[in-house]
Design a protein around this motif. Structure first.
Motif, PDB file in Angstrom:
ATOM      1  N   PHE A   1     -12.695   5.599 -19.458  1.00 53.47           N
ATOM      2  CA  PHE A   1     -12.241   4.728 -18.374  1.00 53.47           C
ATOM      3  C   PHE A   1     -11.120   5.514 -17.700  1.00 53.47           C
ATOM      4  CE2 PHE A   1     -10.795   0.013 -17.555  1.00 53.47           C
ATOM      5  CZ  PHE A   1     -10.721   0.266 -16.192  1.00 53.47           C
TER       6      PHE A   1
ATOM      7  N   VAL B   1     -24.985   4.146 -21.996  1.00 53.85           N
ATOM      8  CA  VAL B   1     -23.955   3.421 -21.255  1.00 53.85           C
ATOM      9  C   VAL B   1     -24.366   3.263 -19.797  1.00 53.85           C
ATOM     10  CG1 VAL B   1     -22.031   4.112 -22.734  1.00 53.85           C
ATOM     11  CG2 VAL B   1     -22.710   5.597 -20.830  1.00 53.85           C
TER      12      VAL B   1
ATOM     13  N   MET C   1     -15.058   4.307 -25.048  1.00 49.05           N
ATOM     14  CA  MET C   1     -15.719   4.528 -23.753  1.00 49.05           C
ATOM     15  C   MET C   1     -14.725   5.087 -22.732  1.00 49.05           C
ATOM     16  SD  MET C   1     -18.863   3.425 -24.023  1.00 49.05           S
ATOM     17  CE  MET C   1     -19.620   2.919 -25.555  1.00 49.05           C
TER      18      MET C   1
ATOM     19  N   LYS D   1     -11.771  -6.417 -20.981  1.00 46.23           N
ATOM     20  CA  LYS D   1     -12.698  -5.297 -20.769  1.00 46.23           C
ATOM     21  C   LYS D   1     -12.039  -3.973 -21.158  1.00 46.23           C
ATOM     22  CE  LYS D   1     -15.919  -3.522 -17.378  1.00 46.23           C
ATOM     23  NZ  LYS D   1     -16.769  -4.017 -16.321  1.00 46.23           N
TER      24      LYS D   1
ATOM     25  N   TYR E   1     -11.830  -3.741 -24.939  1.00 49.23           N
ATOM     26  CA  TYR E   1     -13.187  -3.615 -25.477  1.00 49.23           C
ATOM     27  C   TYR E   1     -13.689  -2.183 -25.307  1.00 49.23           C
ATOM     28  CZ  TYR E   1     -18.235  -4.232 -25.896  1.00 49.23           C
ATOM     29  OH  TYR E   1     -19.552  -4.108 -26.271  1.00 49.23           O
ATOM     30  N   LEU E   2     -13.528  -1.618 -24.103  1.00 47.32           N
ATOM     31  CA  LEU E   2     -13.984  -0.246 -23.867  1.00 47.32           C
ATOM     32  C   LEU E   2     -13.206   0.739 -24.725  1.00 47.32           C
ATOM     33  CD1 LEU E   2     -14.469  -0.295 -19.985  1.00 47.32           C
ATOM     34  CD2 LEU E   2     -16.217  -0.530 -21.773  1.00 47.32           C
TER      35      LEU E   2
ATOM     36  N   ALA F   1     -19.653   1.570 -19.741  1.00 42.55           N
ATOM     37  CA  ALA F   1     -19.657   0.427 -20.651  1.00 42.55           C
ATOM     38  C   ALA F   1     -21.000   0.410 -21.376  1.00 42.55           C
ATOM     39  CB  ALA F   1     -19.459  -0.869 -19.864  1.00 42.55           C
TER      40      ALA F   1
ATOM     41  N   HIS G   1     -14.382   0.858 -28.287  1.00 44.86           N
ATOM     42  CA  HIS G   1     -15.661   1.548 -28.447  1.00 44.86           C
ATOM     43  C   HIS G   1     -15.623   3.008 -27.993  1.00 44.86           C
ATOM     44  CE1 HIS G   1     -16.982  -2.623 -28.890  1.00 44.86           C
ATOM     45  NE2 HIS G   1     -17.917  -2.100 -29.649  1.00 44.86           N
TER      46      HIS G   1
ATOM     47  N   LEU H   1     -15.715   4.157 -14.985  1.00 49.16           N
ATOM     48  CA  LEU H   1     -15.827   3.804 -16.401  1.00 49.16           C
ATOM     49  C   LEU H   1     -17.286   3.772 -16.810  1.00 49.16           C
ATOM     50  CD1 LEU H   1     -16.893   0.592 -16.672  1.00 49.16           C
ATOM     51  CD2 LEU H   1     -14.599   0.171 -15.819  1.00 49.16           C
TER      52      LEU H   1
END
Length: 192
Positions: free
Chosen positions: A80, A109, A78, A69, A72-73, A97, A76, A95
């Motif tokens: 966190f 998101v 994102m 995770k 992945y975040l 997602a 992209h 976070l």
């Protein structure tokens, strides 16, 4: 277990609670999460998995799942973030997602905020949400969705409402945890 029961079980007796005093203030800093934070993040999250309905997960997340995770975040872009005590303890995290996997949803998101038990009731969730919103705007995101349990999460609904999230719908009986049916409240904030 009702969320109210969970709150009562989780609280320490007053004389054992770490109170913020002028000699012992509740202080922390916020920063981007690091892979080395994941064991603490996993511990915080798995406490809620086992003891509450704020997450509909029924199985504890493993460290490899958290690593997947995290990367992945990051891939992209994102946000966190973690709140960290002066001693280096992770007090909570927030976070966003992707809301859905389809490309057309790439600017929308879903947020998540979780606090360690000793960090609740001190305004940390409010600070994490403010920082998460600011970082989401900077990342070019346009919409944030909050999916909140419809039972025992009044504080979360109020927090999101205070930040301009509007209720956009409810889904009843979409989750089954602790031998009871649960629904969700959907809230949305535009970051334009």
């Amino acid at each position: 277990m009702l969320e109210e029961e969970y709150e009562q079980r989780r609280r320490l007796p007053r004389h054992l609670r770490p109170e913020a005093t002028p000699e012992n203030p509740f202080t922390y800093s916020m920063r981007e999460a690091r892979v080395t934070d994941l064991p603490d993040i996993r511990e915080i999250y798995n406490y809620y998995v086992a003891n509450s309905t704020v997450t509909f997960d029924e199985d504890a997340m493993t460290l490899p799942e958290w690593r997947d995770k995290f990367y992945y975040l990051g891939k992209h872009g994102m946000p966190f973030i973690v709140a960290e005590s002066p001693a280096g303890q992770i007090l909570g995290y927030a976070l966003v997602a992707p809301w859905k996997q389809k490309r057309a949803f790439r600017f929308t998101v879903e947020n998540s905020i979780y606090l360690g038990a000793a960090s609740t009731g001190k305004g940390l969730g409010r600070q994490l949400l403010a920082e998460l919103i600011a970082r989401s705007k900077t990342a070019g995101l346009k919409e944030i969705i909050a999916v909140i349990a419809d039972q025992g999460a009044d504080a979360s609904i109020k927090l999101h409402r205070d930040f301009g999230f509007e209720e956009i719908g409810r889904m009843g009986k979409v989750g089954f945890k602790f031998e009871r049916w649960l629904g969700t409240v959907l809230m949305q904030k535009s970051l334009k």
